[in-house]
Design a protein around this motif. Sequence first.
Motif, PDB file in Angstrom:
ATOM      1  N   LYS A  28      39.382  43.170  43.976  1.00  9.91           N
ATOM      2  CA  LYS A  28      40.254  42.779  45.075  1.00  9.91           C
ATOM      3  C   LYS A  28      41.606  43.496  45.059  1.00  9.91           C
ATOM      4  CE  LYS A  28      38.470  38.328  46.455  1.00  9.91           C
ATOM      5  NZ  LYS A  28      37.147  38.880  46.353  1.00  9.91           N
ATOM      6  N   ASP A  29      41.965  44.052  43.921  1.00  4.36           N
ATOM      7  CA  ASP A  29      43.255  44.729  43.798  1.00  4.36           C
ATOM      8  C   ASP A  29      43.066  46.211  44.123  1.00  4.36           C
ATOM      9  OD1 ASP A  29      45.666  45.629  43.141  1.00  4.36           O
ATOM     10  OD2 ASP A  29      45.663  44.976  41.051  1.00  4.36           O
ATOM     11  N   ASN A  87      38.205  45.531  54.392  1.00  3.52           N
ATOM     12  CA  ASN A  87      39.433  46.272  54.150  1.00  3.52           C
ATOM     13  C   ASN A  87      39.192  47.766  54.381  1.00  3.52           C
ATOM     14  OD1 ASN A  87      41.441  47.718  52.522  1.00  3.52           O
ATOM     15  ND2 ASN A  87      42.093  45.660  51.998  1.00  3.52           N
ATOM     16  N   ARG A 143      46.600  43.169  47.711  1.00  4.22           N
ATOM     17  CA  ARG A 143      45.383  42.355  47.592  1.00  4.22           C
ATOM     18  C   ARG A 143      44.552  42.550  48.851  1.00  4.22           C
ATOM     19  NH1 ARG A 143      44.013  40.109  42.939  1.00  4.22           N
ATOM     20  NH2 ARG A 143      42.932  38.468  44.045  1.00  4.22           N
ATOM     21  N   SER A 144      43.258  42.804  48.692  1.00  3.95           N
ATOM     22  CA  SER A 144      42.411  42.851  49.875  1.00  3.95           C
ATOM     23  C   SER A 144      41.674  41.520  49.998  1.00  3.95           C
ATOM     24  CB  SER A 144      41.417  43.989  49.783  1.00  3.95           C
ATOM     25  OG  SER A 144      40.335  43.603  48.991  1.00  3.95           O
ATOM     26  N   LYS A 145      41.151  41.251  51.203  1.00  5.61           N
ATOM     27  CA  LYS A 145      40.524  39.949  51.420  1.00  5.61           C
ATOM     28  C   LYS A 145      39.136  39.853  50.810  1.00  5.61           C
ATOM     29  CE  LYS A 145      41.052  38.932  55.823  1.00  5.61           C
ATOM     30  NZ  LYS A 145      41.401  38.315  57.095  1.00  5.61           N
ATOM     31  N   ASP A 146      38.398  40.977  50.757  1.00  8.35           N
ATOM     32  CA  ASP A 146      37.059  40.885  50.163  1.00  8.35           C
ATOM     33  C   ASP A 146      36.952  41.809  48.955  1.00  8.35           C
ATOM     34  OD1 ASP A 146      37.338  43.020  51.816  1.00  8.35           O
ATOM     35  OD2 ASP A 146      35.324  42.918  52.643  1.00  8.35           O
ATOM     36  N   SER A 185      34.075  46.045  44.788  1.00  8.75           N
ATOM     37  CA  SER A 185      34.178  44.585  44.764  1.00  8.75           C
ATOM     38  C   SER A 185      35.487  44.082  44.181  1.00  8.75           C
ATOM     39  CB  SER A 185      32.995  43.990  43.997  1.00  8.75           C
ATOM     40  OG  SER A 185      32.950  44.544  42.724  1.00  8.75           O
ATOM     41  N   LYS A 204      32.418  46.204  54.283  1.00  3.08           N
ATOM     42  CA  LYS A 204      33.711  45.771  53.756  1.00  3.08           C
ATOM     43  C   LYS A 204      34.722  45.607  54.891  1.00  3.08           C
ATOM     44  CE  LYS A 204      32.861  45.309  49.514  1.00  3.08           C
ATOM     45  NZ  LYS A 204      33.107  44.075  48.796  1.00  3.08           N
ATOM     46  N   LYS A 259      38.835  49.971  51.325  1.00  2.00           N
ATOM     47  CA  LYS A 259      37.514  49.846  50.706  1.00  2.00           C
ATOM     48  C   LYS A 259      36.507  50.700  51.443  1.00  2.00           C
ATOM     49  CE  LYS A 259      38.081  46.815  47.435  1.00  2.00           C
ATOM     50  NZ  LYS A 259      37.760  45.408  47.629  1.00  2.00           N
TER      51      LYS A 259
END
Lengths: 249, 87, 129
Positions: B30-31, C33, B84-87, B28, C31, C36
């Motif tokens: 974002k970085d 990304n 940075r990811s979006k979710d 969870s 997810k 992820k």
Amino acid sequence: MKRLTLVILAICAVIMLAAAVDLPDWADPASPASTHLSPDFLEQGYGETATPNIVTVVLADYRSYDTMFEAVVVFAAALIVLVVLRHTPRKRRKMLQHRPVREGRDTVLRGAAQLIIPVMQIFALYVVGHGHYSPGGGFQGGVIFGASFILLALCYNLKFTIERFREQAVLVCVAGGVLLYAGVGAVCLAMGWNFLGYAGLAGILGVGEVMARSHGILAVEVGVGITVFSVMMSLYYDLASGGDLDEGL
Amino acid sequence: MTWDASLLWQFDLLILLMMVICAIAALSLKDLVSCAVVTGAYSFLICLMWTEMLAVDVAFTEAAVGAGISTVIILGTAQYVKRRSKD
Amino acid sequence: MDEIFHFIIGKYNYWASLVLLFIGLYGMIAKNNLMKKIIGMVIFQTAILLFFVSIGAKRGATVPIIEFGPDKQPLLEASAYANPLPHVLILTAIVVGVATLGVALAVLQKIQRVHGTIEEDEVLEDQRQ
């Protein structure tokens, strides 16, 4: 859509948690997994191979085909990473967004690396060589040996490491480890035993069959160690530099 | 049937709880660099769990591979992608 | 009361590994990304490995390295040592796991090169054009 995924997975989780109730109790000495095959390994392993660490015995003697093809899988992974990253058209290459700039001379890091790396390498050799009597063996020793070179690349830079250990040499090591493993098996075959039946080495080494199996385990562990060590370095070389082998992390 | 004190179940439950927290945090955050570091912490916790279950060879491998090499190669990839990811 | 306590204590390891398995599966499916998704794959994998090693644990046992008695004789009782077979399977699976992680990250870097992003919806958008 995400909500739906969560609901479906929660239903599956509840079903599987309910099914887990029927499993034998955790750490039950009378569970089926502990009563069928493994007592034989534990009771006969030392007498047949003169090696106290039963994990090493099962890994390199009773299940040595498994370990050999596992080394081949790792070898194939290193080649795939090389091929995927090396030959790509670089039309729309958007990257290098926050590439670290190396200006200062990182004296503390380099001094610490000079102290730590020789100790790590000696420890890795100890782990491979003493794997018969203590936890350890080819996999662990190989990974620690590879990690020492990766530490060198992190504290200096990738070019510095590649000058000392060229990529061609790494790839020769990747193939050489698998070849050593298969070669031990082929020698056993040539002596009239099964493939990887280490008792066939008794005539060459001039020892009894039990000690020959112990020495055969050591030989294949060294082969696995060489493969794993060079695969870890090859993965780091390619992934940290994007296949260019220039700057690194 | 008494429970043997050699397997400390309170300690186990603590490690397993921390593992679940680390797994949720790794997915969870974002970085992406933080994700890599939390994944390394997760590997270290599972290494403790395996030592507790008397699988010393496995714990040794996991400490070298999971907490060492995988973290480094995930970080090495994270420098080439958007951090940075979006979710 | 004692039975409920024993029931919980006897199974918690399997339950934790199943919870981790579904956390990893959720990461792989939901997810956006791609990095992820790969981290979800790592969690999924270690959950299965945790399940396997849990099967091999034995109460009142010690590590599977043969011990020697005072008269230098090996103690060869199977109930005194943990089950070595799951340990061997998991040992190889961890190293194969880092190899597959390397391949996944290489494919990720190639996707970044070709499409300029690793967000799944943007990659699909880029492919449609």
